[in-house]
Design a protein around this motif. Sequence first.
Motif, PDB file in Angstrom:
ATOM      1  N   ILE A 241       0.863  -1.182   0.000  1.00 17.01           N
ATOM      2  CA  ILE A 241       0.000   0.000   0.000  1.00 17.01           C
ATOM      3  C   ILE A 241       0.898   1.231   0.000  1.00 17.01           C
ATOM      4  O   ILE A 241       1.784   1.371   0.839  1.00 17.01           O
ATOM      5  CB  ILE A 241      -1.006   0.013   1.175  1.00 17.01           C
ATOM      6  CG1 ILE A 241      -1.778   1.330   1.186  1.00 17.01           C
ATOM      7  CG2 ILE A 241      -0.358  -0.250   2.515  1.00 17.01           C
ATOM      8  CD1 ILE A 241      -2.998   1.330   2.089  1.00 17.01           C
TER       9      ILE A 241
ATOM     10  N   LEU B 211       3.393   2.776   2.694  1.00 16.44           N
ATOM     11  CA  LEU B 211       2.848   3.190   3.995  1.00 16.44           C
ATOM     12  C   LEU B 211       3.248   2.275   5.151  1.00 16.44           C
ATOM     13  O   LEU B 211       3.497   2.764   6.250  1.00 16.44           O
ATOM     14  CB  LEU B 211       1.331   3.337   3.899  1.00 16.44           C
ATOM     15  CG  LEU B 211       0.879   4.562   3.094  1.00 16.44           C
ATOM     16  CD1 LEU B 211      -0.612   4.511   2.825  1.00 16.44           C
ATOM     17  CD2 LEU B 211       1.217   5.845   3.847  1.00 16.44           C
ATOM     18  N   PRO B 212       3.330   0.957   4.957  1.00 16.31           N
ATOM     19  CA  PRO B 212       3.752   0.128   6.100  1.00 16.31           C
ATOM     20  C   PRO B 212       5.159   0.490   6.571  1.00 16.31           C
ATOM     21  O   PRO B 212       5.453   0.462   7.763  1.00 16.31           O
ATOM     22  CB  PRO B 212       3.723  -1.293   5.534  1.00 16.31           C
ATOM     23  CG  PRO B 212       2.774  -1.229   4.391  1.00 16.31           C
ATOM     24  CD  PRO B 212       2.950   0.137   3.808  1.00 16.31           C
TER      25      PRO B 212
ATOM     26  N   ARG C 284       5.100   3.649   8.468  1.00 19.61           N
ATOM     27  CA  ARG C 284       4.605   3.343   9.812  1.00 19.61           C
ATOM     28  C   ARG C 284       5.722   2.797  10.694  1.00 19.61           C
ATOM     29  O   ARG C 284       5.857   3.167  11.865  1.00 19.61           O
ATOM     30  CB  ARG C 284       3.466   2.333   9.713  1.00 19.61           C
ATOM     31  CG  ARG C 284       2.904   1.953  11.041  1.00 19.61           C
ATOM     32  CD  ARG C 284       1.731   1.012  10.884  1.00 19.61           C
ATOM     33  NE  ARG C 284       1.484   0.366  12.161  1.00 19.61           N
ATOM     34  CZ  ARG C 284       1.147  -0.911  12.279  1.00 19.61           C
ATOM     35  NH1 ARG C 284       1.021  -1.666  11.212  1.00 19.61           N
ATOM     36  NH2 ARG C 284       0.934  -1.423  13.463  1.00 19.61           N
TER      37      ARG C 284
ATOM     38  N   GLU D 189       2.151   5.811  13.967  1.00 17.88           N
ATOM     39  CA  GLU D 189       0.801   5.743  13.412  1.00 17.88           C
ATOM     40  C   GLU D 189       0.451   6.916  12.525  1.00 17.88           C
ATOM     41  O   GLU D 189      -0.439   6.852  11.709  1.00 17.88           O
ATOM     42  CB  GLU D 189      -0.223   5.703  14.550  1.00 17.88           C
ATOM     43  CG  GLU D 189      -0.113   4.488  15.414  1.00 17.88           C
ATOM     44  CD  GLU D 189      -0.253   4.855  16.873  1.00 17.88           C
ATOM     45  OE1 GLU D 189      -0.681   5.982  17.163  1.00 17.88           O
ATOM     46  OE2 GLU D 189       0.092   4.016  17.708  1.00 17.88           O
TER      47      GLU D 189
ATOM     48  N   ARG E 297     -12.152   7.935   2.513  1.00 18.82           N
ATOM     49  CA  ARG E 297     -12.016   7.640   3.934  1.00 18.82           C
ATOM     50  C   ARG E 297     -10.854   6.689   4.228  1.00 18.82           C
ATOM     51  O   ARG E 297     -10.643   5.730   3.506  1.00 18.82           O
ATOM     52  CB  ARG E 297     -13.310   7.005   4.435  1.00 18.82           C
ATOM     53  CG  ARG E 297     -14.515   7.832   4.127  1.00 18.82           C
ATOM     54  CD  ARG E 297     -15.777   7.106   4.526  1.00 18.82           C
ATOM     55  NE  ARG E 297     -16.928   7.904   4.175  1.00 18.82           N
ATOM     56  CZ  ARG E 297     -17.542   7.836   3.006  1.00 18.82           C
ATOM     57  NH1 ARG E 297     -17.126   6.994   2.093  1.00 18.82           N
ATOM     58  NH2 ARG E 297     -18.571   8.598   2.752  1.00 18.82           N
ATOM     59  N   GLY E 298     -10.169   6.971   5.319  1.00 16.09           N
ATOM     60  CA  GLY E 298      -9.069   6.108   5.730  1.00 16.09           C
ATOM     61  C   GLY E 298      -9.531   4.703   6.039  1.00 16.09           C
ATOM     62  O   GLY E 298      -8.880   3.723   5.682  1.00 16.09           O
ATOM     63  N   ASN E 299     -10.693   4.594   6.693  1.00 24.09           N
ATOM     64  CA  ASN E 299     -11.163   3.265   7.082  1.00 24.09           C
ATOM     65  C   ASN E 299     -11.471   2.383   5.885  1.00 24.09           C
ATOM     66  O   ASN E 299     -11.433   1.167   5.988  1.00 24.09           O
ATOM     67  CB  ASN E 299     -12.410   3.383   7.964  1.00 24.09           C
ATOM     68  CG  ASN E 299     -12.036   3.674   9.403  1.00 24.09           C
ATOM     69  OD1 ASN E 299     -10.980   3.258   9.861  1.00 24.09           O
ATOM     70  ND2 ASN E 299     -12.888   4.397  10.100  1.00 24.09           N
TER      71      ASN E 299
ATOM     72  N   THR F 144      -8.285   0.775   5.043  1.00 26.80           N
ATOM     73  CA  THR F 144      -8.014  -0.222   6.073  1.00 26.80           C
ATOM     74  C   THR F 144      -8.843  -1.478   5.825  1.00 26.80           C
ATOM     75  O   THR F 144      -8.353  -2.600   5.968  1.00 26.80           O
ATOM     76  CB  THR F 144      -8.355   0.353   7.453  1.00 26.80           C
ATOM     77  OG1 THR F 144      -7.785   1.653   7.533  1.00 26.80           O
ATOM     78  CG2 THR F 144      -7.808  -0.501   8.555  1.00 26.80           C
ATOM     79  N   ASP F 145     -10.094  -1.252   5.428  1.00 26.24           N
ATOM     80  CA  ASP F 145     -10.998  -2.352   5.146  1.00 26.24           C
ATOM     81  C   ASP F 145     -10.406  -3.253   4.058  1.00 26.24           C
ATOM     82  O   ASP F 145     -10.331  -4.470   4.216  1.00 26.24           O
ATOM     83  CB  ASP F 145     -12.340  -1.755   4.675  1.00 26.24           C
ATOM     84  CG  ASP F 145     -13.426  -2.801   4.532  1.00 26.24           C
ATOM     85  OD1 ASP F 145     -13.274  -3.868   5.154  1.00 26.24           O
ATOM     86  OD2 ASP F 145     -14.400  -2.550   3.823  1.00 26.24           O
TER      87      ASP F 145
ATOM     88  N   LEU G 274      -7.298  -3.395   3.128  1.00 28.74           N
ATOM     89  CA  LEU G 274      -6.056  -3.978   3.644  1.00 28.74           C
ATOM     90  C   LEU G 274      -6.309  -5.202   4.507  1.00 28.74           C
ATOM     91  O   LEU G 274      -5.529  -6.145   4.528  1.00 28.74           O
ATOM     92  CB  LEU G 274      -5.335  -2.946   4.505  1.00 28.74           C
ATOM     93  CG  LEU G 274      -4.280  -2.091   3.847  1.00 28.74           C
ATOM     94  CD1 LEU G 274      -3.653  -1.174   4.859  1.00 28.74           C
ATOM     95  CD2 LEU G 274      -3.225  -2.958   3.200  1.00 28.74           C
ATOM     96  N   MET G 275      -7.407  -5.145   5.275  1.00 31.03           N
ATOM     97  CA  MET G 275      -7.686  -6.257   6.174  1.00 31.03           C
ATOM     98  C   MET G 275      -8.403  -7.389   5.474  1.00 31.03           C
ATOM     99  O   MET G 275      -8.196  -8.552   5.774  1.00 31.03           O
ATOM    100  CB  MET G 275      -8.538  -5.778   7.347  1.00 31.03           C
ATOM    101  CG  MET G 275      -7.716  -4.995   8.337  1.00 31.03           C
ATOM    102  SD  MET G 275      -8.664  -4.433   9.739  1.00 31.03           S
ATOM    103  CE  MET G 275     -10.032  -5.536   9.778  1.00 31.03           C
ATOM    104  N   GLU G 276      -9.274  -7.024   4.521  1.00 33.05           N
ATOM    105  CA  GLU G 276     -10.160  -8.019   3.940  1.00 33.05           C
ATOM    106  C   GLU G 276      -9.500  -8.793   2.804  1.00 33.05           C
ATOM    107  O   GLU G 276      -9.676 -10.004   2.693  1.00 33.05           O
ATOM    108  CB  GLU G 276     -11.424  -7.322   3.430  1.00 33.05           C
ATOM    109  CG  GLU G 276     -12.585  -8.248   3.288  1.00 33.05           C
ATOM    110  CD  GLU G 276     -13.821  -7.517   2.792  1.00 33.05           C
ATOM    111  OE1 GLU G 276     -14.862  -8.153   2.769  1.00 33.05           O
ATOM    112  OE2 GLU G 276     -13.742  -6.345   2.410  1.00 33.05           O
TER     113      GLU G 276
ATOM    114  N   THR H 209      -5.727   9.356   1.486  1.00 27.63           N
ATOM    115  CA  THR H 209      -7.009   9.543   2.158  1.00 27.63           C
ATOM    116  C   THR H 209      -7.290  11.037   2.305  1.00 27.63           C
ATOM    117  O   THR H 209      -6.401  11.862   2.104  1.00 27.63           O
ATOM    118  CB  THR H 209      -7.013   8.868   3.534  1.00 27.63           C
ATOM    119  OG1 THR H 209      -5.913   9.384   4.270  1.00 27.63           O
ATOM    120  CG2 THR H 209      -6.851   7.371   3.400  1.00 27.63           C
TER     121      THR H 209
ATOM    122  N   PHE I 238     -22.363  -8.605   0.964  1.00 22.35           N
ATOM    123  CA  PHE I 238     -21.852  -9.059   2.258  1.00 22.35           C
ATOM    124  C   PHE I 238     -22.253 -10.481   2.597  1.00 22.35           C
ATOM    125  O   PHE I 238     -22.038 -10.947   3.705  1.00 22.35           O
ATOM    126  CB  PHE I 238     -22.306  -8.092   3.363  1.00 22.35           C
ATOM    127  CG  PHE I 238     -21.850  -6.682   3.101  1.00 22.35           C
ATOM    128  CD1 PHE I 238     -20.536  -6.332   3.334  1.00 22.35           C
ATOM    129  CD2 PHE I 238     -22.710  -5.741   2.576  1.00 22.35           C
ATOM    130  CE1 PHE I 238     -20.090  -5.057   3.060  1.00 22.35           C
ATOM    131  CE2 PHE I 238     -22.275  -4.455   2.307  1.00 22.35           C
ATOM    132  CZ  PHE I 238     -20.956  -4.111   2.553  1.00 22.35           C
TER     133      PHE I 238
END
Lengths: 457, 588
Positions: free
Chosen positions: B82, B90-91, B94, B99, B261-263, B266-267, B269-271, B294, B505
Motif C-alpha cells: 500500500i 505506507l507500512p 509506519r 501511526e 475515507r481512511g477506514n 483499512t478495510d 487492507l484487512m479483507e 485519504t 456481504f
Amino acid sequence: MIKEYKTIREVVSPLMVVDQVEGVTYDELGEIELPSGEIRHCKVLEVDGNKAVVQLFESAQGINLAQSKVRFLGHPLELAVSGDMLGRVFNGMGHPIDGGPEILADAHMDINGLPMNPASRAYPAEFIQTGVSAIDGLNTLVRGQKLPIFSGSGLPHAALAAQIARQAKVLGDNESFAVVFAAVGITFEESEFFINDFRRTGAIDRTVVFSNLASDPAVERIATPRMALTAAEYLAFEKDMQVLVIITDITNYAEALREISAAKKEVPGRRGYPGYMYTDLATMYERAGRRIGKNGSITMIPILSMPEDDKTHPIPDLTGYITEGQIILSRDLHRRGIVPPIDVLPSLSRLKDKGIGEGKTREDHSGTMNQLFAGYSRGKEAKELMTILGEAALSEDDKLYAKFADQFEKVYVNQGNETNRSIEETLNTGWNLLKILPKRELKRIKPEYIEKYLPQD
Amino acid sequence: MSGTITKVSGPLVEAIGLADANVSDVVRVGKQRLIGEILNVKGEVASIQVYEETSGIGPGAVVETTGYPMSVELGPGMLENIYDGIQRPLPEIRAIAGELIARGTEVPSLNREKKWDFVPVAKPGDKLGPGDVLGTVQETSAILHKIMMPVGLTGEVVSIESGQHTVEETIAVIKTEKGETKELNMIQRWPVRIPRPYARKQVPAKPMNSGQRIIDTLFPIAKGGTAAVPGPFGSGKTVVQHQLAKWSDVDIVIYIGCGERGNEMTDVLMEFPELVDPRSGQPLMKRTVLIANTSDMPVAAREASIYTGITIAEYFRDMGYDVAVLADSTSRWAEALREMSGRLEEMPGEEGYPAYLASRLAQYYERAGVVECLGSEGRKGSVTAIGAVSPPGGDISEPVSQATMRIVKVFWALDSSLAYARHFPAINWLTSYSLYMDTLGKWYKEQFGEQYTANRAKAMSILQEESELQEIVRLVGQDSLSEADRLTMETAKQIREDFLQQNAFVDEDAFSSYAKQYRLLDMILKCDEECRKALEKGAPLEKLMVLPAKEKIARAKMVTEDMVDSEFTAICEELAKQAEEAAAGGEE
C-alpha cells in the motif's frame, strides 16, 4: 530570541498584514499585543518575501497599526493537554473559563494533528449500543466511527445527541469512557442543555467542554473543533480512553471558513464556500478512528443543521462524502410527535456490517435489518399511493405494508428520549412488527431465523 | 542545484535560483526535505507544488532539485503493498514514523533488501529490444513478474545472472548497437504523467467478468474499457468499487483511494488477504496494489495519486496482463486540481475548476485500452479504468461528471432512492448504459448462444415497461391494469428483487458466475412465460402471483455455484407443474 514587530501594515478583519518580517514560516502561531496589554492570537496564512499575511483568531477590534506589537512564536497553534482536562470547561481557544486553574500540561500538541497512516488504522468493528432502536437496529454505530446527525433548525438534535452520550456503551466492557464536547457557535441555552444533561447523569466528571458560543468571535470557530479533537486524541491514544466527540454545529464552522475565504479573496466554490472545504472538513472528521496497538478510540458525532433542510447543500453534502454514514432527522416525523424523529431510510451507517451479527449483536440482525428497511420503504410508497387513490386502490399486500409502516414509526422509532432499549429488545421489537407482513414476503431473512425468531401468536 | 524560497502559501511555494531546473522536476523543499514538483517557471521564479504539509516552511529555506520528473519505481515488490499518492510504502512509513504520517519521510518505493529469485529467459548473445523479457521473478504466488528491457534500449545480452538478487543488483549486461555496455537491475523508473508506450492499440472485444449480475448481464464493461460510477453519498459507490476489485477476472488490480475515507483503505487492507480469488484460488491481495491518499492526507499528492496508479497499471499491462484500475474518487482528484489552480491564480472555468479539467480527465481515461505490448513476443495486455465520481448533491450536471461522461463508454448511475430502499447495488437500470454491448455481443453469442442476449433484451424491455406502467398505477391505481400488465409488473419486480439485487456481504451472493447469472434470469423469464400461458388458459391471476415456486426463485441467488444446475432445474420443473395446476384449476 523572539522578535517583536511593530510593522502591522493592514488590518481587514479577520486578516492582517505584517511587514518586514524575517524567518517567519507558514502556519506559525503569532501573538498580538494590544496597547492595552491584551494578547490576541493569529496564524500565518502566507509569507511572501518579508511580508506575512496572518489570520486573526479573535476580533480585530482595538488593534492599532502604530502601537500593536506582533510576535511569532515559532510553532503552530498548540493545546496544552493533560488528564486533568476531564471535568473542565474551556473557551474556543483552549483556555479554562470555569474559574479553575490553568492546566499543567503533560504535553503541547499541534491542534492540526497529522494524517493517520491508513496502514496503522484498526478497522472499527465493535458494536456500540446507543439504546436507540433506529440507530442500533438499523444504522448501527461502531467504536471509532464518525456518524453525523443531519438536522435542521428547530429539530431536537440536541436531545438525541445527549441521549446517545448518556446511553452509549460497548456491551460487556468496562473501559474508561470520556466525552469531549465542542460547542461551535451555538447559543448559550443549547450549550447549557448539554452541560446540564452531563451534570444530571454525572457524566460531567469525564467530560471536557470547549465552548465557542454564538457571541464569541466567528474566526475562533476554526480552532475550536480542532482543540476538541486534539484533546480527544490525547485522551484516546495516550490515556487509553474510549472517547465520544460531539461537535455542534458544523454549519457554524463552515460559515466561519467561508468568511475567512471571502476575506482572502479566494475563488469561491458552491454557494460561496471555499473549494477546499472538503479537504478542510476531512482533516477534522478523519481524526476519528482506532489505531492498531492502541486501546483507545475516538467516535465522533458531529451535528449540523441543514440550511432549508436541504441535504444537497454543500455542508451536509461534503460531510456525507467523508463521514461513515449519517443520521437524518425528519421534520415530518417531528411534527407527528415521533421522538426521536429519525428518518431511517436516508440514514445510513456504513460500518454497520462489520459490527453486527453473531458474536456482536445477534445472528438475525443483518437479515431483519434489511427486511425492516425494505418493508418500511414499500409501506411508505403504499401510503403515498393511498393518499392519492384511496385505500381501495391498494392490493392486499400493500395494505399490510402500509399498516406495517405506520406501526414501525409508532413503535420502533418512537421510543422517546428516556427509553434505553437493549439490542435484544430492539431486535425483538423488529420481529414483532414483521409479524404484520405475510411470511412469504420475508425474503431477506434466512428461513432458519424466521423459524427461530418470528413470534408465534 | 539549489534555490531559495521566497513565498509560501499552503501547498504552493515559490522559489528563485532554480534557473536550470526543468518544469515538472521533483524538488526537495526546506530542511524537512518535503517532496514537491515544479509546476511552472516565470523568469526567475519557479512555482512548486508541495506534496506534504508546508507548516513551518518560510522564505529563505532551501529548495533542491533532483533533476528528474515525478516518477515511479517499477519492479518486483509492488504487489500486496500500500503506497501513498507519490509511491511511498505506507507500512514502512509506519515502521519509521509510527501511526501518523510524519513529513519528509524518505523511504524507497521498492524494498532494497528483499531478495528475489530471478530466472533468466534470455541467453547471452540474444538480441533484445524494448519490452523483450530478460527473465522472470515469482513476485507473489499469483503473479509472475516479467523483467523487461527498458523502453528505448536495444542491444545484445552480454551476460545474465540467475538466482537470488535484490532489485538493485545487476541481473544483466547489455551491449548496445553503439557499443556501450549497460548494466541492468530490476528497477525501472517511469515519469507518471507520460503514458508508457506500446506497439499497437486495439478495440476492446472481451467483457470483464465482474460477477455482479447487473453489470455483467445488463451493462457490461470490456477489458480495456472505461467506466464511471457516479452517485451521491450513501449510494454505494465504494461498495461497487470494492466488489469490482474483488471479483473481476483480471490479473492485477490497482485500487486508488483518492481523497476518500481512511477506514475504507483499512478495510481493503484487512479483507483482501483473507478473500480468495474464485479463479486462481489465491488470496486477492496477491494481485492487488493499493494507492492511498485519504482525505486527511496532503491535497497535492492527491493529484499525483491517480497517475501513480495508472502508470503501475501500464507497467503490468506491458507484461501481458489484464489490469483494472479503480479510482475512488476522481472528483477529489479534480478538486485537488482546482485547489492548486486557485492558488496559482489561474483564470477559473466552470465552478472554479481549471479550464483544462476535461482534457486532463480525457488524458487519464485514454491511458486505458487493449494493446499489443512492446517486445517480440507479441504479448497482449489491457488496462481497464473505472472511476467513481462524487457529484455534489448527486447532481450530475456538474463539470466533473459531465466531462467524465463525454469520455467513458460505460455509465453505472447510482441512485439514492434505490439505496434508501436498500436495493443494492443501487445502479439505476433505466439511466445506466454500456456502449460495449454491440462489440461484446459477438463474444456472448459465441460463449452462451443467442439466448443470452435475447434474455437481456427481454429483461430490459420488461423493466422499461414497468416504469411506464408505474406511471399509470400512480395516476389511476393498480385495478385499471390488465391482467397481462399486472403480470409484467410482477415479473419486473422479480427481476429487480431476485436478479438485480445482490448482497455484497453474503458469501453465496457476492459473486455470480456467468452460468448462474444466465440460469437465474432465464428462470425468471421462464416463470413469466409459464404464468402467461396459464393466464391465457384461464388461471386466476391471484393464484399465479403467489405460486409457491416463486418463493424458491426469490431465494435462488443464494444457491451455491456447484448446486445451480440441479436446483434450478428442479425449481423450473416445479414451477411449470404449479402453473399448469393453476390453469387446470381455473378451467374447472
